[in-house]
Structures are given as C-alpha cells and as structure tokens.
Motif scaffolding. Sequence first.
Motif, PDB file in Angstrom:
ATOM      1  N   ASP A 125      -3.056   9.559  -1.565  1.00 37.39           N
ATOM      2  CA  ASP A 125      -3.242   8.168  -1.987  1.00 37.39           C
ATOM      3  C   ASP A 125      -4.676   7.946  -2.447  1.00 37.39           C
ATOM      4  OD1 ASP A 125      -0.689   7.699  -1.273  1.00 37.39           O
ATOM      5  OD2 ASP A 125      -1.166   6.785   0.662  1.00 37.39           O
ATOM      6  N   TYR A 363      -1.182   1.128   5.885  1.00 37.07           N
ATOM      7  CA  TYR A 363      -1.738   2.187   5.047  1.00 37.07           C
ATOM      8  C   TYR A 363      -3.260   2.162   5.119  1.00 37.07           C
ATOM      9  CZ  TYR A 363       2.791   3.053   2.945  1.00 37.07           C
ATOM     10  OH  TYR A 363       4.089   3.392   2.740  1.00 37.07           O
ATOM     11  N   GLU A 364      -3.780   0.938   5.215  1.00 36.96           N
ATOM     12  CA  GLU A 364      -5.225   0.807   5.259  1.00 36.96           C
ATOM     13  C   GLU A 364      -5.624  -0.173   6.352  1.00 36.96           C
ATOM     14  OE1 GLU A 364      -6.406  -0.271   1.276  1.00 36.96           O
ATOM     15  OE2 GLU A 364      -5.500   1.632   0.674  1.00 36.96           O
ATOM     16  N   VAL A 369       1.842  -3.280   7.548  1.00 40.87           N
ATOM     17  CA  VAL A 369       3.081  -3.347   6.778  1.00 40.87           C
ATOM     18  C   VAL A 369       4.237  -3.544   7.756  1.00 40.87           C
ATOM     19  CG1 VAL A 369       4.613  -2.076   5.248  1.00 40.87           C
ATOM     20  CG2 VAL A 369       2.135  -1.937   4.935  1.00 40.87           C
ATOM     21  N   PRO A 388      13.183  -8.059   0.611  1.00 38.22           N
ATOM     22  CA  PRO A 388      12.455  -8.213  -0.660  1.00 38.22           C
ATOM     23  C   PRO A 388      11.539  -7.019  -0.918  1.00 38.22           C
ATOM     24  CG  PRO A 388      12.210 -10.167   0.732  1.00 38.22           C
ATOM     25  CD  PRO A 388      12.873  -9.129   1.560  1.00 38.22           C
ATOM     26  N   THR A 389      11.138  -6.808  -2.163  1.00 39.45           N
ATOM     27  CA  THR A 389      10.245  -5.684  -2.470  1.00 39.45           C
ATOM     28  C   THR A 389       8.916  -5.852  -1.761  1.00 39.45           C
ATOM     29  OG1 THR A 389      10.048  -6.877  -4.525  1.00 39.45           O
ATOM     30  CG2 THR A 389      10.848  -4.616  -4.669  1.00 39.45           C
ATOM     31  N   GLY A 390       8.340  -4.700  -1.420  1.00 37.23           N
ATOM     32  CA  GLY A 390       7.029  -4.696  -0.799  1.00 37.23           C
ATOM     33  C   GLY A 390       7.049  -5.023   0.673  1.00 37.23           C
ATOM     34  N   GLU A 391       8.230  -5.093   1.273  1.00 42.34           N
ATOM     35  CA  GLU A 391       8.316  -5.432   2.701  1.00 42.34           C
ATOM     36  C   GLU A 391       8.091  -4.213   3.581  1.00 42.34           C
ATOM     37  OE1 GLU A 391       8.463  -7.995   4.502  1.00 42.34           O
ATOM     38  OE2 GLU A 391       8.928  -9.632   3.147  1.00 42.34           O
ATOM     39  N   GLY A 392       8.235  -3.012   3.030  1.00 41.98           N
ATOM     40  CA  GLY A 392       8.019  -1.817   3.853  1.00 41.98           C
ATOM     41  C   GLY A 392       9.256  -0.981   4.091  1.00 41.98           C
ATOM     42  N   LYS A 393      10.265  -1.145   3.255  1.00 41.06           N
ATOM     43  CA  LYS A 393      11.484  -0.354   3.440  1.00 41.06           C
ATOM     44  C   LYS A 393      11.211   1.130   3.206  1.00 41.06           C
ATOM     45  CE  LYS A 393      13.698  -2.672   0.297  1.00 41.06           C
ATOM     46  NZ  LYS A 393      12.621  -3.619  -0.117  1.00 41.06           N
ATOM     47  N   SER A 394      10.572   1.421   2.071  1.00 43.35           N
ATOM     48  CA  SER A 394      10.257   2.826   1.788  1.00 43.35           C
ATOM     49  C   SER A 394       9.300   3.385   2.833  1.00 43.35           C
ATOM     50  CB  SER A 394       9.641   2.963   0.408  1.00 43.35           C
ATOM     51  OG  SER A 394      10.533   2.496  -0.566  1.00 43.35           O
ATOM     52  N   THR A 395       8.462   2.516   3.349  1.00 43.78           N
ATOM     53  CA  THR A 395       7.523   2.952   4.377  1.00 43.78           C
ATOM     54  C   THR A 395       8.268   3.476   5.596  1.00 43.78           C
ATOM     55  OG1 THR A 395       5.959   1.293   3.598  1.00 43.78           O
ATOM     56  CG2 THR A 395       5.598   2.176   5.792  1.00 43.78           C
ATOM     57  N   ARG A 398       9.325   6.891   4.992  1.00 50.56           N
ATOM     58  CA  ARG A 398       8.218   7.844   5.053  1.00 50.56           C
ATOM     59  C   ARG A 398       7.798   8.142   6.486  1.00 50.56           C
ATOM     60  NH1 ARG A 398       5.449   4.141   0.907  1.00 50.56           N
ATOM     61  NH2 ARG A 398       6.669   4.637  -0.940  1.00 50.56           N
ATOM     62  N   TYR A 404       3.816   9.870   6.909  1.00 48.85           N
ATOM     63  CA  TYR A 404       2.750   9.064   7.506  1.00 48.85           C
ATOM     64  C   TYR A 404       3.049   8.944   8.995  1.00 48.85           C
ATOM     65  CZ  TYR A 404       1.541   7.629   2.766  1.00 48.85           C
ATOM     66  OH  TYR A 404       1.167   7.636   1.466  1.00 48.85           O
TER      67      TYR A 404
END
Lengths: 596, 419
Positions: A125, A363-364, A369, A388-395, A398, A404
């Motif tokens: 990143d 992440y930072e 998240v 909704p997008t950006g909520e942390g689903k993909s996180t 990972r 991570y």
Amino acid sequence: MPDVGHEFDDRLGRAFDRRLVARLWHAARPHRSLIAASLVLFPLISAVELAQPYLMKVAIDNHILKADWLGLTWIVALYVGVLVLLYALHWLEAYLMNLTGQRVIHDLRAALFGHLLRLEAAFFDRNPVGRLMTRVLGDVEAVSEAFTSGLFAVVADVITLAGVVGVMLWLDWHLALVTFSIVPALFVAAGYFRLRARDAYRRVRQRLAHLNGLLQESLQGMAVIQLFARERYEAERFREANGAYHRAVFASTSYDFFLYASVEALGSIAVAVLLWYGGGEIIAGAVSFGVLVAFIQYTNRFFLPIRDLGAKYTVMQSAMASSERIFGLLDRPPAIVSVGRATARDQESRAPAVELQGVWFAYEDEAWVLRDCSLSVAAGERVALVGPTGEGKSTIARLLNRSYEAQRGRVLVDGVDVREWNVARLRRHVGIIFQDTLLFTGTVEENLKLGVDGAVAPADLARAVETARAAAFVAALPRGLDEALGERGANVSHGQRQLLAIARALVYNPAVLVLDEATSSVDAESEALIREAMSGLLAGRTSLTIAHRLSTVQHADRILVLHRGRIHEEGSHAALLRRGGLYARLTELQAGPSAA
Amino acid sequence: MSRASSDVAAVRSLVGFGAVSLVGTVFAFAGALAAMLAADPWLTLWALAPYPALVLLAKRFNAVVNQRAQATQEQLGVLSARVQEYIAGMSVVRAYTLEPRASADFASANREYLRRSLALARTQASFAPLMGLIAGVGTLVLLWAGGKAVVDGRLSLGALVAFNGYLAYLTWPTIALGWTLSIVRRGLTSMARIQEITGARSDEREEQIGLGTTMPLSTSMRPLWEPAPGTVFVGERDVTRLPRGALRVMLGYVPQEGFLFSRSIAENITLGREDADAARVREAAVAAGVADETDGFLAGFDTVVGERGLTLSGGQRQRVALARALVGRPPILVLDDPFASVDASKEEEIAGNLRALAQGRTVLLMTHRLRAAQLADRVVVLDAGRVVEQGRHEDLVGARGLYARLWRVQQLEEEIARA
Ligand SMILES: Nc1ncnc2c1ncn2[C@@H]1O[C@H](COP(=O)(O)OP(=O)(O)O)[C@@H](O)[C@H]1O
Ligand SMILES: [Mg+2]
C-alpha cells in the motif's frame, strides 16, 4: 513505518562504506572462487603488461644497438607471444569480472523478489510498483558495476602500480627515485580532487533530484498550470532549477578535468625530468638507452590509473547508494510471518468455519474500518455479506486470509486463530476469489490451475469449466484451453473473465470460499451466465459471499449487513425486508432511480 | 518523464564528451600522422599496416555486441513485465498462494537474463582488450621493421623511439572513433525525439473529453479544450474571441481534483501571481475557510504541503484550491464538484462558505450532490450531454423527472449513512 527509500534519494555521496562493502562481500561469497580466480589473474596480467617495456629495453640495448637482427627477431617473436597471452588474459579477466558481477546481481534480484513475496499487503500500500521495480531491476545494475569497473578495477590498479614501482626500482633505482619525486605533487592533486569531488557529486545528485521532482510535479499539475495561465512562472522556476543543476554538473566535471589535466601535466613533467636527468646519465654511461625508453613507458603506466580515478569514484558512489537501498529493502522484516505449524481440522470440532470475535481494524493509525466486529459462518452454511461501498466488506475477506492483521480481537478459522495457522495452508483452506480477477500471462489452462499444487486431471478441469459456464467460450477460442491470454487477459471480455475466475475457484477448490463479487456491471446475458455459474460454485460449500448486487444474495442461508464497522442486521432476505431497516433501504436504492 | 530525462542525458553527452573527444580525436590523429610521415614515410606505412584489419575486426565485434545487447534488453523487458505483473497482482498471489509459482517464473526469466548478459559480456570482454592488441601489433611491427632500419643504419634510434611514441597517439583515437560515433548516433536519436515534443504545437486538441458536468465548464477554459466559435459565451462575448488572460481574470475556476504542488500554502494559493500580497492571500484563505487551520500549522502560510511536506486531507486540499481561485477576486466563480472527495460534515461547512462566497458574484456550481444544489437560484439538469430540466430545486423535486428520482436516491443514501 518507513518505506524503502525514495526514487530521488539524495542523502548519499560516499564512494566507500565499510558496512555496505561488507554486505556486498557477503552477497558475493557464494562466488568467491570466481573472485579468487580474478585476484590470481591481476598480478599475472600486471606482470605480462610490464614485460612489454622490458622487452623493448632488451631489444634496444642488446640487439638493435648491437646490430643483432636475428636476436631482434627472437625478441619480436617473444613479443608476439606476450601480446597473445595478454589478449587472452585480458579477455579472461573482463569475462570473470562480468561473470562475478552478473551472478551476484542475479542472486540479489532473486533475493529481492523472494523477499517481496514474503512482505505483507500493507507494505505494498505504501510502496508503489514502480519504486519496487527500480529496486529489483535498476539498483542491482549499479551494484554489478561495482564489480566490473569499481572495486575490482581499483585492486587491479593497485597491483599494477606496485609492479611498476618494483620494476623501475629494480631497473635503476636512481632514475626511479628521480621519477617518483613527482609523487607528492600527485598526492596533493588527488587529495584536492577527492575533497572537492565528493561535495560536487553530492550537489549534482541533489539538484538532479530537485529537477526531477519539479518536472514530475509540473507534469502532474499541468492542467492547473494552464488553467491559471502560470506557464511562464513555472517555466521560470524550471529554468532556475535547470540552471542550478547545470552549474553543479559543470563544477563536478571541472573537478574531473582538473584531475585529468593535472595528472597528464605531472606525467609530462615526470617524462621531462626523466629525459633531462636520464640523458645526462646516458652520456655519462651510467644508464643505457633502452632503460630510458622503458622508463618513459613505465611512467605512463604509472599515471594512467590515477588519471581514471574520477570515473571509478562515480561508479562506486552510485553502487553504494544503490546497495544502501537494496539492503534497506532486504532488511525490512515481513510483519506477517507464518508459524509453520500445520493445523488439521479436528473432525469432532463443532467450531464455526470462520469467525470474527470483536475485531478492530484500521489500515492507518486510528481510522477504524472495523469496530468491534463479530460474525461467524458455520460449516456448510452459505452466508452473504452486504453493505454500502467502503464499509469494509473486502477488508473482512483480507483479514480471513491474513493479508492484514486485526489490531484487536480474534479471527478464527476452524476454531483456530489465524495467527496460529500455517499461512500457506490457511490460504489453501480459505480461498478468496476476486471475481473480477486479473489473469496472468500464460494459457487459459495455466490460469485455471493457478495455485494448485500437483496435477489436475483433465476431466476435473473440464468439469470445472463446464460448471462455470465457460465451456462454450473456451471451445470457441482457436486453441481452446491452450489459448494464450494476453497481458492481463486483454483478449477475453469482462464477462468471460468472471467466468474464468469462477472456473479457477472450482479448480482451486478451497474448503471455505470467500467470494468478493465484482462491482462492475456486465450485460444481461453475461449476468445470467454468471449467476448460474455462481450457484454451481456455491453448491454444497461453506461460503461467505460479499455481494454488491443484492439480487445475487437472496438465496443465501443468511445475510449479514455491515454498517459502521460492525454487523448491523442479519437474517434471511425475507426477514430483513420485513424489518424495513438498512437492508430494505439498500434494496430500494439498488433498484435504481427508475423505480422511484 | 523517463523519456525526458534519459534523452536529455544522451544529448548532454553528445555535446559534452562526444564533441570534445571528436575534436580531440581528429587533432591527435592528424598531428601524429603528420609527424610520422615527416620522419619516415616507409616506416609509417609499415606501422599502420595492421590498422585496417583491426578496424574491420572492431566493426565486426561491434555488430555482434549490438545484436547481443538487444537480446539482453529484450529479456530485461520480459523480466520486468513479470515483476510488474506479480507485484501489481499481489493480492491474487496471496489468495492463491502463488508464491512458489511466482518465484519459479521469476527464476526462469532471471536465469535467461543472466545467460544473455553473459553472452554479451563474452563478446564485450574480447572487444575491450582489442585496444591493447592494436597498440601491441603496431609496436611489434615497428620494432621489427624499424629495428632493421636502425641496424642497417637507415634510421636513428631516437627516431624509432619517437615513432613508437606517436603510434600511441594513434591507437586511442582509432578506438575512440567508433565509440564517439556511437555517442553521436545515440545523441542524435534523442535529439530527434526531443524535437518531436518541443515541435508539437501547444494548441493540440485533447482527444477525449470527459462527458457530463465537467465538460461545458472545461470547454470555456480556453485553451485546454477549445469549443467551437459561437457556442460558449461569457458576458455576451464569445470565449473563442476573448484574449487568453482576460477570460481567466473573469473566471475563478476550482477543478474537481485540487492539485497541490510541493510548495508552501501561500505559493499554492498565489501560484506566483505578482499582485497577490500576504493580505490578499489571507483574504482568499478566509473566504475559502482554510485560514484558521493554516494558522494552526507550524509555519502558517509558509508550511510546505504535498509529497515532501504536510499531508492535507481531501477537504483541506479542496479549500486551498478554492482559495487559489479566489485570490484573483474573479466576478464569476466556477466550482467543479467541490463535494467529490469530502464527507458529509465537511459538505455542510463548504456549503455554508458557498453562501458567503456568492455575495456579489455569479457562481456556477457543478455537482452530483443535490443537497448543495438547493442553494442555487436555478438548477440545470444534464443528462447524456443535454439539458433535460431547469428550474428551482423545489419545483424540480415536484416535477417527478430525473432530478426528483436522483433526489430520492440521495435521500435514501443519507438515511443509510445516518442509520
Ligand atoms: N489498502 C488500503 N489502505 C488504506 N485504506 C484502505 C485500503 N483498502 C481499503 N481502505 C479503506 O478502508 C475502507 C473499507 O474498504 P473496503 O473493505 O474495500 O470496503 P468495501 O469492500 O466494503 O467496499 C474504505 O474506507 C477504504 O477507503
Ligand atoms: Mg470491496
């Protein structure tokens, strides 16, 4: 956490750093027999080189002056032998040095790439691809130069110098001392050069870095510059930086020329002194003519290495800067390490297939998240995760394959903390499928067998392709499964790529499937195919599907709605709709403006 | 970028070292040759006899070296494509535990690169000692033929020694000639490429124009993208007829991406305008709502931002860009989606500032957030490049057209965000 050094790094300027040379030596150790061979060659080459003026002396004193043409012919024959030998030795020397340098950097490249593969996702990143490529491919070249024309050349020069001094003293120590009377002046010139050149080179680097930075920024901000009609102002700034760079280069070049010219001049003075003193000695009969001729030639050899010092200095300087960056990267330890302990599923275990217990993740720093997020998927269950997008689903995906690591709380797979899993086994067990995944250069078949160790039976492959509804389009490819996919799968359509990704997941066949669905939309026909393929993929498997298209989750056993870093609602599609909460609103939202 | 710096470097070595050594080479060669011919033409011929053969040999070598260098370069391309592919696709590498495959893949390309580099090194290794060989053969012939002349009493020993000295001056230029020619060739190629760029007229049309809200605006900002004459007007004047500077004095434009340079905040606001003193900068910063935060930074308006300085948030960057547009006190202010990269709380704040900014000004706001559009006297709705609706916010919401549907969707989104 520090990254691995900027492109326009300007803090270096040293040409020799003990610590770095020691590391380089360590890297070169496997090839020490090559280095030893080079070291044996150096004195040999010096000896043969120094034989040439001596043969000249013998030819003049013993044969020409004595009118012995036959003897001269013998000397000439010997000279031929020396030339051929020297040519062969020089070839061997150059090749050996290249061989050493190239092998060392071959190993360094492999070490660097291998190290990158071990580093955690967070590292990538922070470090753009271009910078890492420069480490692996660019910096190592400078290191190889250290072997071919830096360090080794200096060693060879020192040996030659010692040889020249020895032969001169042996031939006529009087004449030799007269010649060496020029040496203190040489030291002064070289010392002055070293002092000045170092700062000059550093300034060149700094100003070049500044110039590059300015250029890069101006190109990026060109739209703004043009918009505000600041072209002239920017051009002026650039002209200034360019002028500063120009002056720095000129200064450093003038030091190079200073060294070059003063060494040449001192060489000429030495020859003049030699002729003046030697001429007198010849007349006095103390020195032979041949000796004087040989001396003149030896004197030239003596000055040559000192004259070329500037070039070697530059080579070593950039080699040191590059190795500093290379070793900086190699020294950066991976933050996520595998314990190497194998974990087998306890057959009696009733633990959920995957589970998050009170997980906090950012992440930072403190930009959380996930905040105290808990969820679980039982073995054999099909669960969908929406939000909704950006909520942390993909996180969450990972975290499950330990790309991570959670800052707080626990991530469990089969009831075992992921930190206790062997990482490779964990990732075989929990397969994350990016549906819109990239394809690697290679054939369709190679891309489908990605990551599967051992052979895959053709029948299994065919079945996977069939289930993924990819059979029709694969059959239509000119070479079928053997069709080569262009760079990043450029020659297959978006929808086809998704089908291939599903087929790949079927071949990979993980115990727990985490599917991160593509957001990008495809045409209705592909959409239908993909939906069929997906139900084939999910059949009879533990799965967590991250869904962006809510239409695809209605058949899940359970739906989790992620919001503000935790599971906000859960239940079946019907139950959640009845509840009229977030899920209901999301569904309405996805129906689009047309439905309003 | 890489093209710029490497080409310039090549040209630099052309006019620097290339030129110097070409001139030096010619002089040294001519001088030595003349001196030798004057001393003894026959011996000169003898001494130079091996040169043509050696030059031909050098040429042959050069061809092989070039060919192998190209093969090496090609393999470097393959290797770097692999590295790029795997580093860029690292998430897939991890998910499929592809590390062993990636390693093996890299290793095979790396090995091949080593092989080709060594093939190149083998030829190059024989190329370099050629210089010594040329010098040696010359000396050899001289020693033998000249030695005989001295023995026969046709030549003095001193002349022979001098001859040997001159010969040394010939060797280096012979080698340097080929080398110089290759520098000149590289330099000229780069020069041609530089000219190709500098020769390109700066009014080139941009091929792709973003559609949607951004386009009409950018179209008015000559000469970035130039509209057809008679289509875009500012104050009844055709923008294509306005002098370049005039349009930018009238229009303050805030682009969607507030690009900041790695310079001080003050410099980012003025971008070098001579008429913008500290007071004007502050006035603009206050109006854009960044003055307070900036005063809080260690060096105030002299704080360096961007890659080599303080990192500002998206909203802060946006507001610095806004101050940049305001510092010229333009009567017309054009804002391209100032809400694109800010969150809801900042959105309120910027909207509040907008109200103040609009005092005594014409403001054209492009946005996809309809809440901000509520502030406007008039809303123009674009769809696929055409105006489909126009009117006050309340009327449009009532009209049940595209605007009303978008409004409903955004309200849902807000409800979700608030949940
Ligand atoms: N590699 C990353 N570094 C920093 N922030 C990230 C990174 N990946 C995602 N984020 C941020 O984390 C949040 C969650 O991202 P993600 O899990 O991708 O969301 P989702 O998949 O639900 O759309 C977002 O705000 C995103 O900007
Ligand atoms: Mg996602």
